[in-house]
Design an enzyme around this catalytic site. Structure first.
Site, PDB file in Angstrom:
ATOM      1  N   ARG A  40       2.077  -4.768   6.212  1.00 38.22           N
ATOM      2  CA  ARG A  40       1.363  -3.749   5.453  1.00 38.22           C
ATOM      3  C   ARG A  40       2.199  -2.481   5.449  1.00 38.22           C
ATOM      4  O   ARG A  40       2.610  -1.999   6.505  1.00 38.22           O
ATOM      5  CB  ARG A  40      -0.020  -3.436   6.034  1.00 38.22           C
ATOM      6  CG  ARG A  40      -0.745  -2.390   5.153  1.00 38.22           C
ATOM      7  CD  ARG A  40      -2.176  -2.138   5.523  1.00 38.22           C
ATOM      8  NE  ARG A  40      -2.822  -1.300   4.500  1.00 38.22           N
ATOM      9  CZ  ARG A  40      -4.076  -1.383   4.121  1.00 38.22           C
ATOM     10  NH1 ARG A  40      -4.861  -2.279   4.673  1.00 38.22           N
ATOM     11  NH2 ARG A  40      -4.568  -0.583   3.192  1.00 38.22           N
TER      12      ARG A  40
ATOM     13  N   ASN B 266     -11.008  -2.416  -5.356  1.00 39.06           N
ATOM     14  CA  ASN B 266     -10.235  -1.437  -6.129  1.00 39.06           C
ATOM     15  C   ASN B 266     -10.878  -1.062  -7.474  1.00 39.06           C
ATOM     16  O   ASN B 266     -10.468  -0.086  -8.109  1.00 39.06           O
ATOM     17  CB  ASN B 266      -8.793  -1.924  -6.354  1.00 39.06           C
ATOM     18  CG  ASN B 266      -7.939  -1.895  -5.105  1.00 39.06           C
ATOM     19  OD1 ASN B 266      -7.045  -2.729  -4.918  1.00 39.06           O
ATOM     20  ND2 ASN B 266      -8.171  -0.939  -4.219  1.00 39.06           N
TER      21      ASN B 266
ATOM     22  N   ASP C 207       0.828  -1.219   0.000  1.00 35.75           N
ATOM     23  CA  ASP C 207       0.000   0.000   0.000  1.00 35.75           C
ATOM     24  C   ASP C 207       0.860   1.266   0.000  1.00 35.75           C
ATOM     25  O   ASP C 207       1.984   1.261   0.486  1.00 35.75           O
ATOM     26  CB  ASP C 207      -0.914  -0.039   1.243  1.00 35.75           C
ATOM     27  CG  ASP C 207      -2.081   0.930   1.107  1.00 35.75           C
ATOM     28  OD1 ASP C 207      -2.362   1.388  -0.025  1.00 35.75           O
ATOM     29  OD2 ASP C 207      -2.714   1.228   2.133  1.00 35.75           O
ATOM     30  N   GLY C 208       0.276   2.330  -0.536  1.00 36.04           N
ATOM     31  CA  GLY C 208       0.918   3.648  -0.470  1.00 36.04           C
ATOM     32  C   GLY C 208       1.526   4.131  -1.777  1.00 36.04           C
ATOM     33  O   GLY C 208       2.225   5.145  -1.785  1.00 36.04           O
TER      34      GLY C 208
HETATM   35  C1  IPE Z   1      -5.425  -2.705  -0.163  1.00 32.06           C
HETATM   36  O1  IPE Z   1      -5.079  -1.381  -0.335  1.00 32.06           O
HETATM   37  C2  IPE Z   1      -5.440  -3.416  -1.475  1.00 32.06           C
HETATM   38  C3  IPE Z   1      -4.137  -3.601  -2.093  1.00 32.06           C
HETATM   39  C4  IPE Z   1      -2.965  -3.316  -1.574  1.00 32.06           C
HETATM   40  C5  IPE Z   1      -4.167  -4.198  -3.403  1.00 32.06           C
HETATM   41  P1  IPE Z   1      -6.181  -0.235  -0.475  1.00 32.06           P
HETATM   42  O2  IPE Z   1      -5.439   1.030  -0.672  1.00 32.06           O
HETATM   43  O3  IPE Z   1      -7.159  -0.597  -1.520  1.00 32.06           O
HETATM   44  O4  IPE Z   1      -6.901  -0.287   0.946  1.00 32.06           O
HETATM   45  P2  IPE Z   1      -7.791   0.784   1.689  1.00 32.06           P
HETATM   46  O5  IPE Z   1      -8.809   1.268   0.714  1.00 32.06           O
HETATM   47  O6  IPE Z   1      -6.880   1.900   2.114  1.00 32.06           O
HETATM   48  O7  IPE Z   1      -8.358   0.070   2.858  1.00 32.06           O
HETATM   49  C1  IPE Z   2      -1.472   0.283  -3.394  1.00 30.57           C
HETATM   50  O1  IPE Z   2      -1.287   1.645  -3.403  1.00 30.57           O
HETATM   51  C2  IPE Z   2      -1.814  -0.290  -4.761  1.00 30.57           C
HETATM   52  C3  IPE Z   2      -3.208  -0.737  -4.888  1.00 30.57           C
HETATM   53  C4  IPE Z   2      -4.091  -0.728  -3.955  1.00 30.57           C
HETATM   54  C5  IPE Z   2      -3.616  -1.244  -6.176  1.00 30.57           C
HETATM   55  P1  IPE Z   2      -2.512   2.651  -3.414  1.00 30.57           P
HETATM   56  O2  IPE Z   2      -2.879   2.933  -4.814  1.00 30.57           O
HETATM   57  O3  IPE Z   2      -3.616   2.185  -2.543  1.00 30.57           O
HETATM   58  O4  IPE Z   2      -1.831   3.956  -2.782  1.00 30.57           O
HETATM   59  P2  IPE Z   2      -2.484   4.927  -1.722  1.00 30.57           P
HETATM   60  O5  IPE Z   2      -2.940   4.096  -0.574  1.00 30.57           O
HETATM   61  O6  IPE Z   2      -3.614   5.624  -2.420  1.00 30.57           O
HETATM   62  O7  IPE Z   2      -1.369   5.842  -1.342  1.00 30.57           O
HETATM   63 MG    MG Z   3      -4.061   2.415  -0.592  1.00 33.55          MG
END
Ligand code: IPE
Ligand code: IPE
Ligand code: MG
Length: 247
Positions: free
Chosen positions: A195, A76, A28-29
C-alpha cells in the site's frame, strides 16, 4: 548514473531470489500527491495511470504471475461526482493506449468487482480489454474496479446458498471451495500486498485472500511509485520469513 547502478544491482539480487507469484497493490495517494504540488486531484489520478503503465511493465519483466491493482472501491462512489466521473474516464484511456502492448506482452486482463454496476462506457472498455487478451497465458493483470471485499464475501455466501438449493449439493464448504466463489477464483492468494501513501489500513481489499500475505507499506504516493520502489518492496519481501503458524 549512480541510481542506475543501484537499480541494476537490486534487480540482480531480486532475480536471484523468490519472486512473489501474486502481487496486490492498494494504489493510494493520488490526491495528496497533486495537492502537494498545488494541482487539482484529477492530475494525481492522471499521473497515477502512468504509474500503472510502468508497474504493469515492470511486474511483467520481473516474472510476477498475477498483479492485482485496486483501482476503485465500492466506497469510492462517495467522492464528489466530478472526481468519480474523471476516475471512470480512465479505464477507456488506459486500454486505448495500452491494449496493443498488453496483447504483445502476453498479459491477460481480468476484472474483479461488481463491474455490472459501472457506467456503460467503462464496462465496454474493460470487456474489450479482457476479451482481446483472454487467450494470453502470461501475467494475469487483475483490475479491482468497484471492488469491495465484504461485498465479494457476501456475494460468495449467496452464490453458495443458491447452488446448494438449486443443485441440491450437500457437501461441506471448505476453504478451497469457498475461494472458488470469490472473484479471484483460480488465482493464488497474494504473496505480497503493497500500500502506498503511508496509510496503514486495508480499506476493504481482499480480506479473505490476504490471510497470509506479507504486508508492505510505503510513504511514497502512488504517482511517484517507481521501478526502484517496486524492487525495494520485493527485496523486503524476500527477507521475510513466512511461517504460516509453524516455527
Ligand atoms: C483505497 O483507497 C481504494 C483504492 C486505492 C482504489 P482509499 O483512498 O479509498 O482508502 P481510504 O478511504 O483512505 O481508506
Ligand atoms: C488513490 O488515490 C486512487 C483512488 C482511491 C481511486 P486517492 O484518490 O485516494 O488519493 P488520496 O488518498 O486522497 O491522496
Ligand atoms: Mg486515498
Amino acid at each position: 548514473m549512480k541510481e542506475d547502478i543501484k537499480l541494476k544491482e537490486l534487480e540482480q539480487k531480486i532475480l536471484a531470489g523468490v519472486i512473489p507469484q501474486h502481487l496486490a497493490i492498494i494504489m493510494d495517494g493520488n490526491g495528496r500527491w497533486a495537492a502537494e504540488k498545488g494541482l487539482p486531484r484529477h492530475e494525481g489520478h492522471r499521473q497515477g495511470v502512468e504509474s500503472v503503465r510502468a508497474t504493469v511493465r515492470n511486474c511483467n519483466e520481473l516474472g510476477i504471475s498475477v498483479l492485482t491493482l485496486f483501482a476503485f472501491s465500492t466506497e469510492n462512489w462517495q467522492r464528489p461526482i466530478s472526481e468519480v466521473n474523471y476516475l471512470m474516464s480512465l479505464p477507456e484511456k488506459y486500454f486505448d493506449s495500452e491494449l496493443p502492448e498488453l496483447i504483445r506482452n502476453n498479459v491477460q486482463v481480468r476484472l474483479i468487482g461488481e463491474t455490472g454496476k459501472l457506467p456503460r462506457k467503462v464496462q465496454k472498455a474493460v470487456r474489450e480489454g479482457s476479451e482481446k487478451t483472454k487467450d494470453n497465458d502470461g501475467m494475469v493483470l487483475n483490475f479491482a474496479l468497484n471492488y469491495g471485499s465484504r461485498d465479494e464475501i457476501l456475494r460468495a455466501v449467496n452464490l453458495i446458498i443458491k447452488d446448494l438449493k438449486e443443485k441440491n449439493i450437500k457437501k461441506k464448504i471448505d476453504e478451497n471451495a469457498f475461494s472458488d466463489y470469490l472473484y479471484t477464483a483460480g488465482l493464488p492468494d497474494p504473496d505480497l500486498l503493497i500500500r502506498t501513501s503511508g496509510e496503514l489500513r486495508i480499506s476493504n481489499f481482499l480480506l479473505w485472500q490476504i490471510a497470509y500475505s506479507e504486508l508492505y507499506f510505503t510513504e511514497v504516493y502512488w504517482p511517484e511509485f517507481s521501478r526502484m520502489h517496486l524492487l525495494e518492496a520485493i527485496d523486503t519481501f524476500q527477507q521475510r520469513k513466512r511461517r504460516y503458524g509453524k516455527i
